[in-house]
Design a protein around this motif. Structure first.
Motif, PDB file in Angstrom:
ATOM      1  N   GLU A 153       0.829  -1.208   0.000  1.00 60.97           N
ATOM      2  CA  GLU A 153       0.000   0.000   0.000  1.00 60.97           C
ATOM      3  C   GLU A 153       0.864   1.259   0.000  1.00 60.97           C
ATOM      4  O   GLU A 153       0.540   2.246  -0.660  1.00 60.97           O
ATOM      5  N   LYS A 154       1.972   1.225   0.731  1.00 55.53           N
ATOM      6  CA  LYS A 154       2.877   2.388   0.772  1.00 55.53           C
ATOM      7  C   LYS A 154       3.446   2.698  -0.600  1.00 55.53           C
ATOM      8  O   LYS A 154       3.680   3.854  -0.932  1.00 55.53           O
ATOM      9  N   LYS A 155       3.667   1.665  -1.404  1.00 52.04           N
ATOM     10  CA  LYS A 155       4.201   1.868  -2.756  1.00 52.04           C
ATOM     11  C   LYS A 155       3.192   2.595  -3.640  1.00 52.04           C
ATOM     12  O   LYS A 155       3.580   3.335  -4.533  1.00 52.04           O
ATOM     13  N   LYS A 156       1.906   2.380  -3.377  1.00 51.21           N
ATOM     14  CA  LYS A 156       0.842   2.917  -4.234  1.00 51.21           C
ATOM     15  C   LYS A 156       0.380   4.312  -3.834  1.00 51.21           C
ATOM     16  O   LYS A 156      -0.204   5.017  -4.632  1.00 51.21           O
ATOM     17  N   SER A 157       0.569   4.682  -2.576  1.00 49.81           N
ATOM     18  CA  SER A 157      -0.022   5.936  -2.116  1.00 49.81           C
ATOM     19  C   SER A 157       0.989   6.833  -1.419  1.00 49.81           C
ATOM     20  O   SER A 157       2.048   6.394  -1.003  1.00 49.81           O
ATOM     21  N   LYS A 158       0.601   8.085  -1.305  1.00 48.46           N
ATOM     22  CA  LYS A 158       1.396   9.087  -0.605  1.00 48.46           C
ATOM     23  C   LYS A 158       1.297   8.825   0.895  1.00 48.46           C
ATOM     24  O   LYS A 158       0.204   8.682   1.435  1.00 48.46           O
ATOM     25  N   THR A 159       2.426   8.727   1.563  1.00 49.59           N
ATOM     26  CA  THR A 159       2.454   8.466   2.997  1.00 49.59           C
ATOM     27  C   THR A 159       1.857   9.641   3.761  1.00 49.59           C
ATOM     28  O   THR A 159       2.167  10.795   3.476  1.00 49.59           O
ATOM     29  N   VAL A 160       1.018   9.347   4.724  1.00 48.83           N
ATOM     30  CA  VAL A 160       0.461  10.383   5.584  1.00 48.83           C
ATOM     31  C   VAL A 160       1.467  10.606   6.713  1.00 48.83           C
ATOM     32  O   VAL A 160       1.870   9.671   7.388  1.00 48.83           O
ATOM     33  N   ILE A 161       1.894  11.842   6.860  1.00 47.21           N
ATOM     34  CA  ILE A 161       2.855  12.188   7.910  1.00 47.21           C
ATOM     35  C   ILE A 161       2.075  12.763   9.076  1.00 47.21           C
ATOM     36  O   ILE A 161       1.280  13.685   8.901  1.00 47.21           O
ATOM     37  N   ASP A 162       2.272  12.221  10.260  1.00 48.02           N
ATOM     38  CA  ASP A 162       1.548  12.695  11.437  1.00 48.02           C
ATOM     39  C   ASP A 162       1.825  14.173  11.685  1.00 48.02           C
ATOM     40  O   ASP A 162       2.879  14.705  11.336  1.00 48.02           O
ATOM     41  N   LYS A 163       0.852  14.821  12.302  1.00 46.29           N
ATOM     42  CA  LYS A 163       0.860  16.278  12.501  1.00 46.29           C
ATOM     43  C   LYS A 163       2.124  16.811  13.168  1.00 46.29           C
ATOM     44  O   LYS A 163       2.610  17.881  12.822  1.00 46.29           O
ATOM     45  N   GLN A 164       2.687  16.061  14.119  1.00 55.11           N
ATOM     46  CA  GLN A 164       3.833  16.597  14.845  1.00 55.11           C
ATOM     47  C   GLN A 164       5.101  16.678  13.998  1.00 55.11           C
ATOM     48  O   GLN A 164       6.059  17.307  14.385  1.00 55.11           O
ATOM     49  N   PHE A 165       5.100  16.063  12.818  1.00 56.43           N
ATOM     50  CA  PHE A 165       6.280  16.083  11.959  1.00 56.43           C
ATOM     51  C   PHE A 165       6.144  17.157  10.873  1.00 56.43           C
ATOM     52  O   PHE A 165       6.180  16.883   9.688  1.00 56.43           O
ATOM     53  N   GLU A 166       5.987  18.396  11.315  1.00 53.90           N
ATOM     54  CA  GLU A 166       5.734  19.504  10.394  1.00 53.90           C
ATOM     55  C   GLU A 166       6.881  19.703   9.401  1.00 53.90           C
ATOM     56  O   GLU A 166       6.648  20.001   8.229  1.00 53.90           O
ATOM     57  N   TYR A 167       8.105  19.551   9.864  1.00 53.00           N
ATOM     58  CA  TYR A 167       9.267  19.726   8.980  1.00 53.00           C
ATOM     59  C   TYR A 167       9.201  18.731   7.829  1.00 53.00           C
ATOM     60  O   TYR A 167       9.346  19.105   6.661  1.00 53.00           O
ATOM     61  N   ASN A 168       8.975  17.458   8.129  1.00 52.31           N
ATOM     62  CA  ASN A 168       8.927  16.425   7.088  1.00 52.31           C
ATOM     63  C   ASN A 168       7.829  16.727   6.076  1.00 52.31           C
ATOM     64  O   ASN A 168       8.032  16.588   4.869  1.00 52.31           O
ATOM     65  N   THR A 169       6.662  17.127   6.570  1.00 52.73           N
ATOM     66  CA  THR A 169       5.543  17.446   5.685  1.00 52.73           C
ATOM     67  C   THR A 169       5.900  18.628   4.796  1.00 52.73           C
ATOM     68  O   THR A 169       5.643  18.614   3.588  1.00 52.73           O
ATOM     69  N   TYR A 170       6.498  19.640   5.388  1.00 49.34           N
ATOM     70  CA  TYR A 170       6.860  20.838   4.639  1.00 49.34           C
ATOM     71  C   TYR A 170       7.842  20.496   3.515  1.00 49.34           C
ATOM     72  O   TYR A 170       7.648  20.890   2.366  1.00 49.34           O
ATOM     73  N   ILE A 171       8.887  19.752   3.851  1.00 52.15           N
ATOM     74  CA  ILE A 171       9.919  19.415   2.858  1.00 52.15           C
ATOM     75  C   ILE A 171       9.316  18.577   1.732  1.00 52.15           C
ATOM     76  O   ILE A 171       9.578  18.815   0.550  1.00 52.15           O
ATOM     77  N   ARG A 172       8.477  17.602   2.075  1.00 52.51           N
ATOM     78  CA  ARG A 172       7.836  16.780   1.040  1.00 52.51           C
ATOM     79  C   ARG A 172       6.992  17.648   0.112  1.00 52.51           C
ATOM     80  O   ARG A 172       7.073  17.550  -1.109  1.00 52.51           O
ATOM     81  N   ASP A 173       6.181  18.545   0.684  1.00 52.25           N
ATOM     82  CA  ASP A 173       5.313  19.399  -0.130  1.00 52.25           C
ATOM     83  C   ASP A 173       6.116  20.407  -0.950  1.00 52.25           C
ATOM     84  O   ASP A 173       5.737  20.742  -2.077  1.00 52.25           O
ATOM     85  N   PHE A 174       7.230  20.888  -0.400  1.00 55.30           N
ATOM     86  CA  PHE A 174       8.118  21.794  -1.134  1.00 55.30           C
ATOM     87  C   PHE A 174       8.600  21.118  -2.415  1.00 55.30           C
ATOM     88  O   PHE A 174       8.525  21.685  -3.504  1.00 55.30           O
TER      89      PHE A 174
END
Length: 194
Positions: free
Chosen positions: A132-153
């Motif tokens: 499933e991870k291969k097929k979809s975008k991983t959901v990053i938990d809210k507390q990992f704002e840096y990781n989410t930001y870098i991925r979206d950047f």
């Protein structure tokens, strides 16, 4: 570049919640005011906001879950309630799945919500989660704002460097409000060239 207030007893809970603080800063504040220092970044944030708002220490609502004592683990063993992913569990899964096994978040959640199923079921679930991870975008938990930001950047700026992403992140976290990536954050790169 930053108008972020220093984390101190003098700021309001509202102002505190509007800015980004590192977990280390939150722990340091908790130590200074004798607040509990354990828990996730979100738990620390909530604890500090409560303290800034009321002047009182928030009582810890979480109770330590006692891990059940488990004997030998086989594929027919039932997954215990309140499972704690221990070294014994890790050794079992590494033996069955291989050296690449790790307790990823999705698998840990599966284990915790499937007490009573067998460890054979858990192995099947682990492989399904990997697929499933291969097929979809991983959901990053809210507390990992840096990781989410870098991925979206990077999703919005193909070909830019990690250095550029980090400069934009540092700019963003110095601002009041949310810390999600926006195209306007690229101004941090323009300001650098002035």
């Amino acid at each position: 570049m930053s108008d972020r207030p220093e984390l101190s007893r003098d700021i309001s809970a509202e102002v505190f919640r509007n800015y980004y603080y590192l977990k280390e800063e939150l722990v340091k504040f908790c130590r200074k005011y004798d607040l509990q220092t354990t828990g996730s970044k979100q738990e620390l944030t909530d604890r500090i906001a409560y303290f800034l708002e009321t002047g009182e220490k928030k009582k810890s609502s979480s109770k330590r879950i006692q891990a059940e004592s488990i004997g030998e683990i086989t594929e027919n063993t039932l997954i215990e309630a309140n499972i704690v992913c221990s070294e014994k569990h890790r050794a079992f899964f590494k033996e069955r799945i291989g050296k690449t096994f790790s307790f990823n978040v999705a698998f840990q959640k599966w284990l915790k919500s499937n007490a009573g199923k067998t460890y054979a079921d858990a192995i099947k679930a682990y492989y399904a989660i990997l697929e499933e991870k291969k097929k979809s975008k991983t959901v990053i938990d809210k507390q990992f704002e840096y990781n989410t930001y870098i991925r979206d950047f990077f999703a919005d700026n193909n070909g830019m460097s990690l250095e550029n992403a980090i400069k934009c992140w540092k700019y963003k976290k110095s601002l009041k409000g949310h810390n999600r990536y926006e195209k306007t954050d690229l101004i941090a790169l323009e300001n650098e060239n002035d």
